[in-house]
Write an enzyme that holds these catalytic residues in place. Structure first.
Site, PDB file in Angstrom:
ATOM      1  N   HIS A  82      30.100  27.025   4.552  1.00 25.79           N
ATOM      2  CA  HIS A  82      29.372  27.766   6.064  1.00 25.79           C
ATOM      3  C   HIS A  82      28.112  28.506   5.405  1.00 25.79           C
ATOM      4  O   HIS A  82      28.329  29.515   4.930  1.00 25.79           O
ATOM      5  CB  HIS A  82      30.030  28.031   6.767  1.00 25.79           C
ATOM      6  CG  HIS A  82      29.035  27.414   8.212  1.00 25.79           C
ATOM      7  ND1 HIS A  82      29.139  26.459   8.609  1.00 25.79           N
ATOM      8  CD2 HIS A  82      27.769  28.226   8.975  1.00 25.79           C
ATOM      9  CE1 HIS A  82      28.547  26.647  10.247  1.00 25.79           C
ATOM     10  NE2 HIS A  82      27.769  27.336  10.257  1.00 25.79           N
ATOM     11  N   ASP A 161      31.466  26.356  22.185  1.00 26.03           N
ATOM     12  CA  ASP A 161      30.436  26.816  21.516  1.00 26.03           C
ATOM     13  C   ASP A 161      29.165  25.485  21.573  1.00 26.03           C
ATOM     14  O   ASP A 161      28.033  26.038  21.414  1.00 26.03           O
ATOM     15  CB  ASP A 161      30.554  26.472  19.539  1.00 26.03           C
ATOM     16  CG  ASP A 161      29.264  26.948  18.686  1.00 26.03           C
ATOM     17  OD1 ASP A 161      29.156  28.172  18.953  1.00 26.03           O
ATOM     18  OD2 ASP A 161      29.206  25.640  17.710  1.00 26.03           O
ATOM     19  N   ARG A 168      23.067  30.369  24.455  1.00 26.96           N
ATOM     20  CA  ARG A 168      22.294  31.012  24.249  1.00 26.96           C
ATOM     21  C   ARG A 168      20.654  31.371  23.364  1.00 26.96           C
ATOM     22  O   ARG A 168      20.055  32.168  23.517  1.00 26.96           O
ATOM     23  CB  ARG A 168      23.224  31.884  22.758  1.00 26.96           C
ATOM     24  CG  ARG A 168      24.431  32.407  22.802  1.00 26.96           C
ATOM     25  CD  ARG A 168      25.583  32.235  21.965  1.00 26.96           C
ATOM     26  NE  ARG A 168      24.869  32.667  20.882  1.00 26.96           N
ATOM     27  CZ  ARG A 168      25.056  32.642  19.271  1.00 26.96           C
ATOM     28  NH1 ARG A 168      25.931  31.576  18.851  1.00 26.96           N
ATOM     29  NH2 ARG A 168      24.930  33.769  18.642  1.00 26.96           N
ATOM     30  N   SER A 183      31.024  32.069  17.518  1.00 28.25           N
ATOM     31  CA  SER A 183      30.503  30.585  17.366  1.00 28.25           C
ATOM     32  C   SER A 183      30.531  29.975  15.840  1.00 28.25           C
ATOM     33  O   SER A 183      30.791  28.731  15.794  1.00 28.25           O
ATOM     34  CB  SER A 183      28.616  30.256  16.999  1.00 28.25           C
ATOM     35  OG  SER A 183      27.885  29.386  17.003  1.00 28.25           O
ATOM     36  N   LYS A 187      34.143  26.974  15.128  1.00 34.58           N
ATOM     37  CA  LYS A 187      33.236  25.568  14.702  1.00 34.58           C
ATOM     38  C   LYS A 187      34.401  24.964  12.754  1.00 34.58           C
ATOM     39  O   LYS A 187      34.999  24.501  12.942  1.00 34.58           O
ATOM     40  CB  LYS A 187      32.190  25.582  14.321  1.00 34.58           C
ATOM     41  CG  LYS A 187      31.348  25.584  15.574  1.00 34.58           C
ATOM     42  CD  LYS A 187      30.107  25.026  14.930  1.00 34.58           C
ATOM     43  CE  LYS A 187      29.380  25.929  14.910  1.00 34.58           C
ATOM     44  NZ  LYS A 187      27.928  26.741  15.409  1.00 34.58           N
TER      45      LYS A 187
END
Ligand code: URA
Length: 433
Positions: A82, A161, A168, A183, A187
């Site tokens: 990620h 999230d 946000r 966040s 995930k």
């Protein structure tokens, strides 16, 4: 318990208990806590910060706010990758097939573009027909069959999230270490991989502009992952200028294909080898970084990574011929050079501004409903440290609308700084946590 008291405690700098954090996350996910209280809570976190323990509890509560994928039906060590988000970041497009062709099962959850940053799903949709609407079973079967599958974040996966991110985005509370870490990691934990490799970006195109903040974010995420029983590694990489040369969906796909053909830009290749080595080590496919690098390079030399990309695209409904013939990818009707007004060294490129140029051309979303024009974007001709003569192109814009191109041209010119002296060379990989 009352949400008012939880907000007040955080606003006063107190450390929240596990129960208080769960009360907020569960109540907000169920729609029992309204947006205005959640917004106040986020702003209190922004100013008062969270301790490492609070961030961990927030992450776990968010990860458990919906479905948690069970990937045990996939053989082998599943390693997820990620990025914290960047401009021209097509790393996954090249790295996924490289890692998969080296025997790492890749069951990946990706996102769409966000703000000035691009998203892997939009990019892959440049292959005509490509889709990510797989059922859970199709997803698992595809990984077992060809070693790779990719899905979008569903409403059931870390729904806390999904809601909090949207909030946000509109309450100026994105760039907080605990909120970003929770966040991303919520995930990743809900998506069920055994090990996680994180690409934490730093610089003008990243959410964390300063290196020390990126390092702190990397440490926090690695601690959360390790605490949750997942082997986690973070690589800190430069995002002070776009990665590679291409910015824009189909243009980036083309650059990723070039990379799989051994013709990619140096920074992109370096990042793929660095992240890929960590994936192979965590997945038990290599015993040393050197061996891992050699395996990854071999997957390019023998064409297996490129073949894997074609297999992956075809399995998800896309036209695999475009992997070998990039003229089948979406193509813009205009190419407009942006030329330097004077000679000098390129000393700085405001990377977030370059992302905005691509947005202005139609390559991203102005609103959630906007349709992305996959063909548009820009290709840099010069990167930081290169010398440019007056009148030489700094970049080529790919556009479908002359007016938008004129706007993007202005913006691009003001994003580039030229100087008489060559800037000091900065390391591209800034550390590994
Ligand atoms: N990417 C995410 O998924 N969340 C953040 O907060 C920032 C980047």
């Amino acid at each position: 318990m009352r949400m008012y008291d939880v907000i007040l405690k955080k606003r006063s700098g107190g450390e929240l208990s596990r129960e208080e954090i769960r009360f907020f996350v569960e109540g907000y996910t169920r729609g029992e806590i309204p947006d205005y209280q959640a917004s106040a809570f986020l702003m209190a976190v922004f100013f008062q910060k969270m301790t490492r323990r609070e961030t961990y509890e927030l992450t776990m509560a968010m990860a458990q706010s919906g479905e948690q994928l069970d990937l045990s039906g996939i053989r082998g060590v599943k390693v997820d990758k990620h990025s914290t988000g960047g401009v021209g970041d097509k790393t996954s497009l090249a790295l996924i097939p490289m890692a998969a062709s080296c025997g790492i099962p890749v069951a990946k959850m990706s996102g769409r573009g966000l703000g000035h940053t691009g998203g892997t799903i939009d990019k892959l949709e440049s292959f005509p027909g490509f889709h990510t609407s797989l059922t859970r079973q199709q997803f698992l079967d595809q990984v077992n069959r060809i070693g790779v599958a990719l899905m979008g974040q569903t409403a059931d996966l870390a729904p806390a999230d999904k809601k909090l991110y949207a909030l946000r985005d509109v309450t100026a509370t994105v760039d907080n270490l605990s909120l970003i870490a929770s966040s991303i990691m919520s995930k990743k934990l809900a998506a069920g991989a055994d090990a996680i490799v994180l690409d934490v970006k730093t610089g003008s195109g990243a959410f964390m502009k300063r290196q020390e903040d990126a390092e702190a974010l990397a440490r926090e995420m690695v601690q959360i992952g390790t605490g949750a029983g997942k082997k986690t590694v973070a690589v800190i990489s430069d995002m002070d200028q776009p990665l590679g040369y291409a910015v824009g969906n189909a243009l980036e796909v083309k650059e990723a294909i070039d990379t799989l053909q051994g013709k990619g830009p140096e920074d992109l290749k370096e990042l793929c080898f660095t992240l890929g080595s960590q994936m192979l080590l965590l997945g038990g496919r290599a015993q040393s970084k050197e061996q891992a690098r050699e395996l990854l390079k071999q997957s390019i030399r023998d064409g297996s990574a490129l073949k894997k990309l074609a297999q992956f695209v075809e399995a998800q409904g896309g036209d695999p011929r475009a992997v070998y013939d990039v003229s089948l990818l979406p193509k813009a009707s205009l190419t407009v050079p942006v030329t330097a007004e004077r000679s000098g060294y390129v000393s700085h490129i405001a990377c977030d501004e370059v992302g905005i140029c691509s947005l202005l051309l139609g390559g991203g979303r102005e609103t959630k409903e906007s349709r992305v024009d996959l063909s548009v974007g820009l290709v840099l001709c010069k990167k930081v440290g290169d010398f440019v003569e007056a009148g030489e192109p700094l970049a080529i814009l790919h556009a479908n609308d002359g007016q938008k191109a004129a706007q993007a041209k202005e913006r691009f010119l003001s994003a580039c700084t030229l100087s008489q002296d060559a800037p000091e060379k900065q390391p591209f990989i800034k550390g590994i946590v």
